[in-house]
Design an enzyme around this catalytic site. Structure first.
Site, PDB file in Angstrom:
ATOM      1  N   SER A   1      38.211  38.549  32.650  1.00  0.00           N
ATOM      2  CA  SER A   1      39.566  38.823  33.116  1.00  0.00           C
ATOM      3  C   SER A   1      39.886  40.287  32.844  1.00  0.00           C
ATOM      4  O   SER A   1      39.825  40.730  31.696  1.00  0.00           O
ATOM      5  CB  SER A   1      40.537  37.897  32.367  1.00  0.00           C
ATOM      6  OG  SER A   1      41.866  38.152  32.745  1.00  0.00           O
TER       7      SER A   1
ATOM      8  N   LYS B   1      37.866  38.432  37.496  1.00  0.00           N
ATOM      9  CA  LYS B   1      39.279  38.147  37.787  1.00  0.00           C
ATOM     10  C   LYS B   1      40.053  39.407  37.485  1.00  0.00           C
ATOM     11  O   LYS B   1      39.857  40.019  36.430  1.00  0.00           O
ATOM     12  CB  LYS B   1      39.723  36.976  36.912  1.00  0.00           C
ATOM     13  CG  LYS B   1      41.189  36.886  36.568  1.00  0.00           C
ATOM     14  CD  LYS B   1      41.485  35.503  35.965  1.00  0.00           C
ATOM     15  CE  LYS B   1      42.529  35.557  34.868  1.00  0.00           C
ATOM     16  NZ  LYS B   1      42.764  34.212  34.271  1.00  0.00           N
TER      17      LYS B   1
ATOM     18  N   LYS C   1      43.993  41.012  37.183  1.00  0.00           N
ATOM     19  CA  LYS C   1      45.415  40.698  37.112  1.00  0.00           C
ATOM     20  C   LYS C   1      46.126  41.459  38.224  1.00  0.00           C
ATOM     21  O   LYS C   1      45.813  42.644  38.473  1.00  0.00           O
ATOM     22  CB  LYS C   1      45.971  41.128  35.745  1.00  0.00           C
ATOM     23  CG  LYS C   1      45.385  40.338  34.588  1.00  0.00           C
ATOM     24  CD  LYS C   1      45.838  38.893  34.615  1.00  0.00           C
ATOM     25  CE  LYS C   1      45.470  38.172  33.336  1.00  0.00           C
ATOM     26  NZ  LYS C   1      45.961  36.788  33.320  1.00  0.00           N
TER      27      LYS C   1
ATOM     28  N   ASP D   1      44.820  36.933  39.436  1.00  0.00           N
ATOM     29  CA  ASP D   1      45.754  36.137  38.629  1.00  0.00           C
ATOM     30  C   ASP D   1      47.087  36.874  38.570  1.00  0.00           C
ATOM     31  O   ASP D   1      47.164  37.992  38.066  1.00  0.00           O
ATOM     32  CB  ASP D   1      45.195  35.941  37.210  1.00  0.00           C
ATOM     33  CG  ASP D   1      46.059  35.027  36.341  1.00  0.00           C
ATOM     34  OD1 ASP D   1      47.111  34.541  36.813  1.00  0.00           O
ATOM     35  OD2 ASP D   1      45.669  34.792  35.178  1.00  0.00           O
TER      36      ASP D   1
ATOM     37  N   GLU E   1      45.414  32.807  41.262  1.00  0.00           N
ATOM     38  CA  GLU E   1      45.899  32.017  40.128  1.00  0.00           C
ATOM     39  C   GLU E   1      47.390  32.257  39.926  1.00  0.00           C
ATOM     40  O   GLU E   1      47.844  33.401  39.880  1.00  0.00           O
ATOM     41  CB  GLU E   1      45.101  32.433  38.878  1.00  0.00           C
ATOM     42  CG  GLU E   1      45.328  31.571  37.651  1.00  0.00           C
ATOM     43  CD  GLU E   1      44.476  32.020  36.459  1.00  0.00           C
ATOM     44  OE1 GLU E   1      43.485  32.762  36.659  1.00  0.00           O
ATOM     45  OE2 GLU E   1      44.818  31.641  35.328  1.00  0.00           O
TER      46      GLU E   1
ATOM     47  N   ASP F   1      47.752  27.646  36.564  1.00  0.00           N
ATOM     48  CA  ASP F   1      47.542  27.859  35.128  1.00  0.00           C
ATOM     49  C   ASP F   1      48.845  27.432  34.435  1.00  0.00           C
ATOM     50  O   ASP F   1      49.005  26.251  34.067  1.00  0.00           O
ATOM     51  CB  ASP F   1      47.193  29.345  34.902  1.00  0.00           C
ATOM     52  CG  ASP F   1      47.109  29.775  33.440  1.00  0.00           C
ATOM     53  OD1 ASP F   1      47.464  28.986  32.565  1.00  0.00           O
ATOM     54  OD2 ASP F   1      46.705  30.928  33.157  1.00  0.00           O
TER      55      ASP F   1
ATOM     56  N   LYS G   1      43.570  25.087  29.791  1.00  0.00           N
ATOM     57  CA  LYS G   1      43.620  25.736  28.472  1.00  0.00           C
ATOM     58  C   LYS G   1      44.147  24.681  27.516  1.00  0.00           C
ATOM     59  O   LYS G   1      45.280  24.231  27.687  1.00  0.00           O
ATOM     60  CB  LYS G   1      44.598  26.913  28.487  1.00  0.00           C
ATOM     61  CG  LYS G   1      44.215  28.068  29.392  1.00  0.00           C
ATOM     62  CD  LYS G   1      45.311  29.127  29.414  1.00  0.00           C
ATOM     63  CE  LYS G   1      44.911  30.294  30.317  1.00  0.00           C
ATOM     64  NZ  LYS G   1      46.022  31.253  30.489  1.00  0.00           N
TER      65      LYS G   1
ATOM     66  N   GLY H   1      41.395  31.354  29.263  1.00  0.00           N
ATOM     67  CA  GLY H   1      41.338  32.022  27.964  1.00  0.00           C
ATOM     68  C   GLY H   1      42.714  32.547  27.599  1.00  0.00           C
ATOM     69  O   GLY H   1      43.554  32.767  28.474  1.00  0.00           O
TER      70      GLY H   1
HETATM   71  O1  OSB Z   1      46.780  33.972  32.533  1.00  0.00           O
HETATM   72  O2  OSB Z   1      44.781  33.524  32.074  1.00  0.00           O
HETATM   73  C1  OSB Z   1      45.835  34.080  31.778  1.00  0.00           C
HETATM   74  C2  OSB Z   1      45.391  36.208  28.635  1.00  0.00           C
HETATM   75  C3  OSB Z   1      46.592  35.964  27.988  1.00  0.00           C
HETATM   76  C4  OSB Z   1      47.522  35.153  28.590  1.00  0.00           C
HETATM   77  C5  OSB Z   1      47.263  34.582  29.845  1.00  0.00           C
HETATM   78  C6  OSB Z   1      46.061  34.802  30.472  1.00  0.00           C
HETATM   79  C7  OSB Z   1      45.116  35.664  29.875  1.00  0.00           C
HETATM   80  C8  OSB Z   1      43.840  36.039  30.474  1.00  0.00           C
HETATM   81  C9  OSB Z   1      42.763  36.457  29.509  1.00  0.00           C
HETATM   82  O3  OSB Z   1      43.638  36.104  31.661  1.00  0.00           O
HETATM   83  C10 OSB Z   1      41.567  35.604  29.524  1.00  0.00           C
HETATM   84  C11 OSB Z   1      40.744  35.779  28.272  1.00  0.00           C
HETATM   85  O4  OSB Z   1      41.123  35.252  27.190  1.00  0.00           O
HETATM   86  O5  OSB Z   1      39.692  36.432  28.344  1.00  0.00           O
HETATM   87 MG    MG Z   2      46.219  32.790  34.190  1.00  0.00          MG
END
Ligand code: OSB
Ligand code: MG
Length: 354
Positions: A120, A146, A148, A173, A198, A223, A247, A275
């Protein structure tokens, strides 16, 4: 920590709660995924601490408990606070598996297997910086990327990655950054063969996601919106998503996560493991859950040293050149924190004895 930026803000330090549960000499570990601020979820480290100390731990003290699955019944009066529940439930799973001398994944019913890892990538200061990060993560072996996105950082970054790096497995995402009136804008993403988008819309919205999904070619993955088996079933029935991110922290633990996995699998909806910028403790637990057969897409199970040096565990979790991560072997989650690091980074602790 390496800063991580999403549509809801930039994080430069990670505050987290570790839970240890002891039976004689055996200790099980769990990590709470709540953050210091209520921007991803309404829970925070402070609310989780309060709920654990005031309700969740007292509800199980001085009782004989046969296994981690029994905890939810003892907590049924406590509404929400899933991240707090999950931290203690996951520690209980680790303890249960260690007492049985079994790896946690086997206790959950699946043999260990290499887990395909995605990565990510937070919002970057420029498109050039983003493309460089994507290239660097691909070189590490990660099987999908992925990125953001948020309004103003979406179509152009995706276009740049496709133009410069070609047909790599790519997804985005939004962390709930868009509204239903952005449907036409988001439809532009259909041109880029993304694996999924996402959580484009709000964290508690299913109906508008269903409407958006019917207008998009790209699969929506939910999510934030999926906080347990009932919401997962509703989302599938409504057509609000075609993929689910699991999660355990968001669902309230492994028990509800397995229920979501099972119902999604029965409905033919692929799931993958999300994650939450966990330390190696949380990430090890995530890898064990990821062995279940419905986890058919690469998870956000990337090496924790992408975020933390040092990690709380030794050796840290690494990605192999083929882009998979090994499930830590041995009883329970297979790892434990380094005492000296826990002491060095601790700002608060509390102990309960039955
Ligand atoms: O939306 O998946 C998410 C990290 C913190 C809060 C939300 C998200 C995320 C990530 C990080 O995308 C994923 C990771 O832990 O490597
Ligand atoms: Mg997410």
């Amino acid at each position: 920590m390496r800063p991580f930026e999403t549509s809801f803000g930039a994080l430069a330090a990670r505050e987290l709660i570790l839970v240890a549960v002891r039976d004689g000499e055996v200790v099980g570990w769990g990590e709470c995924v709540a953050d210091a601020d209520p921007y991803y979820s309404s829970e925070t480290t402070a609310t989780a601490w309060h709920m654990l100390s005031r309700y969740l731990v007292p509800a199980i003290l001085n009782r004989t408990i046969g296994g981690a699955r029994e905890l939810h019944a003892l907590w049924h009066r406590v509404r929400g606070h899933r991240m707090a529940k999950a931290a203690l439930e996951m520690a209980a799973w680790d303890l249960e598996a260690r007492l049985a001398g079994q790896p946690l994944c086997e206790r959950l019913g699946a043999p260990a297997r290499p887990i395909p890892a995605g990565v990510s990538i937070g919002i970057q200061p420029s498109i050039d910086a983003l493309v460089a990060r994507v290239e660097a993560e691909r070189a590490e072996g990660y099987q999908r990327i992925k990125i953001k996105i948020k309004p103003g950082w979406d179509v152009e970054p995706v276009r740049a990655i496709r133009e410069r790096l070609g047909a790599i497995p790519l997804m985005v995402d939004a962390n709930a950054a868009y509204s239903p009136t952005d449907a036409a804008h988001l439809r532009q993403l259909d041109d880029f063969d993304l694996m999924m988008i996402e959580q484009p819309l709000d964290y508690d919205d299913l109906v508008q996601h269903a409407r958006l999904q019917s207008a998009l070619g790209t699969a929506i993955c939910l999510d934030e919106s999926i906080t347990g088996p009932r919401l997962a079933a509703d989302a599938i029935e409504l057509g609000a998503c075609r993929i689910i991110n699991i999660k355990p922290g968001r669902m309230g633990g492994f028990g509800p996560s397995i229920a979501v996995h099972d119902l999604a699998r029965a409905a033919g909806v692929p799931v993958w493991h999300g994650g939450m910028l966990e330390s190696g403790i949380g990430r090890a637990a995530n890898l064990h859950l990821s062995t279940l057969p419905g986890f058919s897409l690469p998870g956000d199970v990337a090496a924790s040293r992408r975020y933390f040096v040092p990690d709380l565990i030794e050796p840290p979790i690494e990605v192999a050149p083929d882009g998979t991560v090994a499930v830590p072997a041995g009883p329970g989650i297979g790892v434990r924190p380094v005492d000296e690091r826990v002491r060095r980074f601790s700002i608060q602790s509390e102990r309960f004895t039955s």
